[in-house]
Design a protein around this motif. Structure first.
Motif, PDB file in Angstrom:
ATOM      1  N   TYR A  67      -5.155   0.412  -9.107  1.00  0.00           N
ATOM      2  CA  TYR A  67      -3.853   0.840  -8.598  1.00  0.00           C
ATOM      3  C   TYR A  67      -3.807   2.368  -8.548  1.00  0.00           C
ATOM      4  CZ  TYR A  67       1.168   1.647  -8.467  1.00  0.00           C
ATOM      5  OH  TYR A  67       2.421   2.090  -8.145  1.00  0.00           O
ATOM      6  N   PRO A  68      -3.646   2.987  -7.379  1.00  0.00           N
ATOM      7  CA  PRO A  68      -3.792   4.444  -7.249  1.00  0.00           C
ATOM      8  C   PRO A  68      -2.592   5.240  -7.732  1.00  0.00           C
ATOM      9  CG  PRO A  68      -3.247   3.504  -5.127  1.00  0.00           C
ATOM     10  CD  PRO A  68      -3.415   2.344  -6.076  1.00  0.00           C
ATOM     11  N   THR A  69      -2.224   5.052  -8.990  1.00  0.00           N
ATOM     12  CA  THR A  69      -1.170   5.863  -9.585  1.00  0.00           C
ATOM     13  C   THR A  69      -1.746   7.209  -9.984  1.00  0.00           C
ATOM     14  OG1 THR A  69      -0.195   3.844 -10.484  1.00  0.00           O
ATOM     15  CG2 THR A  69       0.568   5.908 -11.420  1.00  0.00           C
ATOM     16  N   ALA A  70      -0.910   8.231 -10.004  1.00  0.00           N
ATOM     17  CA  ALA A  70      -1.374   9.541 -10.462  1.00  0.00           C
ATOM     18  C   ALA A  70      -1.812   9.449 -11.921  1.00  0.00           C
ATOM     19  CB  ALA A  70      -0.253  10.551 -10.307  1.00  0.00           C
ATOM     20  N   VAL A  71      -2.922  10.130 -12.272  1.00  0.00           N
ATOM     21  CA  VAL A  71      -3.473  10.064 -13.617  1.00  0.00           C
ATOM     22  C   VAL A  71      -3.481  11.457 -14.239  1.00  0.00           C
ATOM     23  CG1 VAL A  71      -5.495   9.483 -15.000  1.00  0.00           C
ATOM     24  CG2 VAL A  71      -4.913   8.096 -13.011  1.00  0.00           C
ATOM     25  N   LEU A  72      -2.693  11.676 -15.231  1.00  0.00           N
ATOM     26  CA  LEU A  72      -2.671  12.897 -16.038  1.00  0.00           C
ATOM     27  C   LEU A  72      -2.436  14.159 -15.216  1.00  0.00           C
ATOM     28  CD1 LEU A  72      -5.540  12.103 -18.577  1.00  0.00           C
ATOM     29  CD2 LEU A  72      -3.111  11.774 -18.852  1.00  0.00           C
ATOM     30  N   THR A  73      -3.399  14.544 -14.429  1.00  0.00           N
ATOM     31  CA  THR A  73      -3.297  15.790 -13.668  1.00  0.00           C
ATOM     32  C   THR A  73      -2.561  15.610 -12.354  1.00  0.00           C
ATOM     33  OG1 THR A  73      -5.447  15.368 -12.625  1.00  0.00           O
ATOM     34  CG2 THR A  73      -5.445  16.653 -14.646  1.00  0.00           C
TER      35      THR A  73
ATOM     36  N   MET B 106     -16.062  -8.864  -9.531  1.00  0.00           N
ATOM     37  CA  MET B 106     -16.710  -9.392  -8.333  1.00  0.00           C
ATOM     38  C   MET B 106     -16.382 -10.859  -8.103  1.00  0.00           C
ATOM     39  SD  MET B 106     -18.151  -6.811  -7.007  1.00  0.00           S
ATOM     40  CE  MET B 106     -19.087  -7.645  -5.728  1.00  0.00           C
ATOM     41  N   THR B 107     -16.171 -11.627  -9.182  1.00  0.00           N
ATOM     42  CA  THR B 107     -15.916 -13.062  -9.030  1.00  0.00           C
ATOM     43  C   THR B 107     -14.434 -13.381  -8.863  1.00  0.00           C
ATOM     44  OG1 THR B 107     -15.877 -13.323 -11.432  1.00  0.00           O
ATOM     45  CG2 THR B 107     -17.976 -13.699 -10.316  1.00  0.00           C
ATOM     46  N   THR B 108     -13.570 -12.426  -9.130  1.00  0.00           N
ATOM     47  CA  THR B 108     -12.129 -12.663  -9.013  1.00  0.00           C
ATOM     48  C   THR B 108     -11.728 -12.702  -7.548  1.00  0.00           C
ATOM     49  OG1 THR B 108     -11.697 -11.569 -11.120  1.00  0.00           O
ATOM     50  CG2 THR B 108      -9.837 -11.816  -9.612  1.00  0.00           C
ATOM     51  N   GLN B 109     -11.017 -13.725  -7.151  1.00  0.00           N
ATOM     52  CA  GLN B 109     -10.565 -13.853  -5.767  1.00  0.00           C
ATOM     53  C   GLN B 109      -9.142 -13.339  -5.581  1.00  0.00           C
ATOM     54  OE1 GLN B 109     -12.666 -14.801  -3.345  1.00  0.00           O
ATOM     55  NE2 GLN B 109     -14.170 -14.803  -4.996  1.00  0.00           N
ATOM     56  N   ARG B 110      -8.311 -13.589  -6.578  1.00  0.00           N
ATOM     57  CA  ARG B 110      -6.918 -13.146  -6.499  1.00  0.00           C
ATOM     58  C   ARG B 110      -6.448 -12.718  -7.879  1.00  0.00           C
ATOM     59  NH1 ARG B 110      -3.779 -14.023  -2.168  1.00  0.00           N
ATOM     60  NH2 ARG B 110      -1.936 -13.871  -3.450  1.00  0.00           N
ATOM     61  N   ILE B 111      -5.410 -11.926  -7.908  1.00  0.00           N
ATOM     62  CA  ILE B 111      -4.779 -11.537  -9.164  1.00  0.00           C
ATOM     63  C   ILE B 111      -3.399 -12.177  -9.208  1.00  0.00           C
ATOM     64  CG2 ILE B 111      -3.851  -9.599 -10.497  1.00  0.00           C
ATOM     65  CD1 ILE B 111      -6.036  -7.872  -9.374  1.00  0.00           C
ATOM     66  N   ASP B 112      -3.142 -12.947 -10.233  1.00  0.00           N
ATOM     67  CA  ASP B 112      -1.847 -13.595 -10.372  1.00  0.00           C
ATOM     68  C   ASP B 112      -0.825 -12.589 -10.886  1.00  0.00           C
ATOM     69  OD1 ASP B 112      -2.809 -16.039  -9.538  1.00  0.00           O
ATOM     70  OD2 ASP B 112      -3.436 -16.613 -11.563  1.00  0.00           O
ATOM     71  N   VAL B 113       0.279 -12.494 -10.217  1.00  0.00           N
ATOM     72  CA  VAL B 113       1.333 -11.566 -10.593  1.00  0.00           C
ATOM     73  C   VAL B 113       2.580 -12.356 -10.953  1.00  0.00           C
ATOM     74  CG1 VAL B 113       2.753  -9.621  -9.859  1.00  0.00           C
ATOM     75  CG2 VAL B 113       0.406  -9.830  -9.024  1.00  0.00           C
ATOM     76  N   ALA B 114       3.075 -12.156 -12.166  1.00  0.00           N
ATOM     77  CA  ALA B 114       4.301 -12.825 -12.580  1.00  0.00           C
ATOM     78  C   ALA B 114       5.472 -12.184 -11.852  1.00  0.00           C
ATOM     79  CB  ALA B 114       4.473 -12.718 -14.094  1.00  0.00           C
ATOM     80  N   ALA B 115       6.085 -12.907 -10.975  1.00  0.00           N
ATOM     81  CA  ALA B 115       7.173 -12.350 -10.171  1.00  0.00           C
ATOM     82  C   ALA B 115       8.142 -13.460  -9.794  1.00  0.00           C
ATOM     83  CB  ALA B 115       6.607 -11.702  -8.906  1.00  0.00           C
ATOM     84  N   PRO B 116       9.385 -13.122  -9.590  1.00  0.00           N
ATOM     85  CA  PRO B 116      10.367 -14.137  -9.160  1.00  0.00           C
ATOM     86  C   PRO B 116      10.082 -14.588  -7.738  1.00  0.00           C
ATOM     87  CG  PRO B 116      11.325 -11.944  -9.067  1.00  0.00           C
ATOM     88  CD  PRO B 116       9.983 -11.783  -9.722  1.00  0.00           C
ATOM     89  N   ASP B 117      10.775 -15.618  -7.319  1.00  0.00           N
ATOM     90  CA  ASP B 117      10.639 -16.117  -5.956  1.00  0.00           C
ATOM     91  C   ASP B 117      11.278 -15.110  -4.999  1.00  0.00           C
ATOM     92  OD1 ASP B 117      10.337 -17.517  -3.638  1.00  0.00           O
ATOM     93  OD2 ASP B 117      11.837 -19.046  -4.103  1.00  0.00           O
TER      94      ASP B 117
ATOM     95  N   ARG C 219       3.643  -1.990  -6.847  1.00  0.00           N
ATOM     96  CA  ARG C 219       2.672  -2.765  -7.634  1.00  0.00           C
ATOM     97  C   ARG C 219       2.430  -4.134  -7.013  1.00  0.00           C
ATOM     98  NH1 ARG C 219       5.823  -0.560 -11.825  1.00  0.00           N
ATOM     99  NH2 ARG C 219       6.956  -2.519 -12.059  1.00  0.00           N
ATOM    100  N   ARG C 220       3.504  -4.745  -6.529  1.00  0.00           N
ATOM    101  CA  ARG C 220       3.372  -6.080  -5.924  1.00  0.00           C
ATOM    102  C   ARG C 220       2.481  -6.024  -4.696  1.00  0.00           C
ATOM    103  NH1 ARG C 220       6.137  -8.765  -1.820  1.00  0.00           N
ATOM    104  NH2 ARG C 220       6.245 -11.037  -2.054  1.00  0.00           N
ATOM    105  N   GLN C 221       2.666  -5.007  -3.856  1.00  0.00           N
ATOM    106  CA  GLN C 221       1.861  -4.907  -2.653  1.00  0.00           C
ATOM    107  C   GLN C 221       0.407  -4.579  -2.976  1.00  0.00           C
ATOM    108  OE1 GLN C 221       2.383  -1.938   0.939  1.00  0.00           O
ATOM    109  NE2 GLN C 221       3.802  -3.655   1.137  1.00  0.00           N
ATOM    110  N   ALA C 222       0.180  -3.789  -4.020  1.00  0.00           N
ATOM    111  CA  ALA C 222      -1.181  -3.427  -4.401  1.00  0.00           C
ATOM    112  C   ALA C 222      -1.925  -4.601  -5.008  1.00  0.00           C
ATOM    113  CB  ALA C 222      -1.161  -2.269  -5.390  1.00  0.00           C
ATOM    114  N   ALA C 223      -1.206  -5.473  -5.746  1.00  0.00           N
ATOM    115  CA  ALA C 223      -1.855  -6.571  -6.451  1.00  0.00           C
ATOM    116  C   ALA C 223      -1.925  -7.850  -5.657  1.00  0.00           C
ATOM    117  CB  ALA C 223      -1.118  -6.837  -7.766  1.00  0.00           C
ATOM    118  N   ASP C 224      -1.185  -7.952  -4.566  1.00  0.00           N
ATOM    119  CA  ASP C 224      -1.130  -9.187  -3.801  1.00  0.00           C
ATOM    120  C   ASP C 224      -2.301  -9.234  -2.831  1.00  0.00           C
ATOM    121  OD1 ASP C 224      -0.374 -11.559  -2.706  1.00  0.00           O
ATOM    122  OD2 ASP C 224       1.177 -10.711  -1.416  1.00  0.00           O
ATOM    123  N   GLY C 225      -3.272 -10.097  -3.112  1.00  0.00           N
ATOM    124  CA  GLY C 225      -4.407 -10.207  -2.206  1.00  0.00           C
ATOM    125  C   GLY C 225      -5.719 -10.172  -2.954  1.00  0.00           C
TER     126      GLY C 225
END
Length: 258
Positions: free
Chosen positions: A8-14, A47-58, A208-214
């Protein structure tokens, strides 16, 4: 040293985006063999992960209901009921019911005061799953401003008045919202603190939802994209927007991506 490239391309420290800037982890020399094994296992899992499950409401966008004043969306009405009531916002709410698309869900709304380039004056600030909208209210010229969530790096709540030239001070000493797209920061002065904080959280949730969905990670950048990033980095460095440490760190990440 182990270098971890954050997904996730959040700013890091600097303040440099993490998509080309590795997060360094220093390890003792005698821990190198164990660390290498951990790195191999992590890479195998990625490499083996196809999707990331995100806990989110409907967040399925509801179908509009049509009445005398036009379409009405349930997600719009729920978001509006959560914010502090304001009579002159009704026209903006009516417009929002028309502006919202069938593939986006309205998360939160708030009354805010926009500063250029997002406009000037009071309006309805809206966070959806795919856009940030600002719909003006009042007796002046009506307008709407939008920014895609995909273009936003992050949002944060800021306290007190802004001192930069041309920016609008926050009302009633309350909090405001800064939304950064990596090139500029859009400021919205808040009217109600609770509403402002909810919209800030909603914008960051949408990012975060858009970055993790897919897929587990973004596609590898091409040479043209990396070259464009390098040119932009050099330009910002020459203008003093990026210091020498940030320039070396981010530039090293770009070169290693080639």
């Amino acid at each position: 040293m182990i270098e971890i490239y954050l997904r996730y391309p959040t700013a890091v420290l600097t303040g440099v985006p993490a998509d080309r800037t590795p997060l360094p982890v220093l390890i003792a020399e005698h821990d190198v063999p164990a660390a290498l094994g951990i790195v191999d296992r992590i890479n195998d899992q990625i490499m083996t992960t196809q999707r990331i499950d995100v806990a989110a409401p409907d967040l399925t966008p509801p179908a509009p209901e049509w009445g005398k004043s036009g379409p009405t969306r349930a997600d719009v009405e729920r978001a509006v009921r959560r914010m502090a009531p304001r009579k002159d916002a009704r026209s903006a709410v009516t417009a929002l019911n028309r502006y919202v698309t069938p593939d986006e869900y309205v998360l939160e709304t708030a009354i805010a005061v926009a500063a250029p380039p997002a406009g000037s004056g009071t309006g309805l600030l809206v966070a959806t799953t795919s856009r940030v909208l600002f719909i003006s209210i009042g007796t002046g010229e009506r307008y709407a401003f939008e920014l895609a969530v995909a273009a936003i790096l992050g949002a944060r709540t800021v306290e007190g008045a802004r001192s930069a030239p041309g920016e609008v001070d926050t009302r009633h000493g309350g909090s405001g919202i800064d939304i950064n797209d990596g090139n500029r920061t859009l400021h919205f002065a808040g009217v109600d603190r609770a509403d402002t904080e909810r919209v800030t959280c909603a914008v960051n949730f949408a990012i975060r939802r858009q970055a993790a969905d897919g897929a587990a990670g973004p596609a590898d950048p091409g040479v043209n994209q990396l070259y464009a990033e390098w040119e932009l980095l050099v330009e910002r460095h020459s203008l003093g927007m990026v210091d020498d440490t940030q320039f070396q760190r981010y530039g090293r990440g770009i070169l290693r991506s080639l």
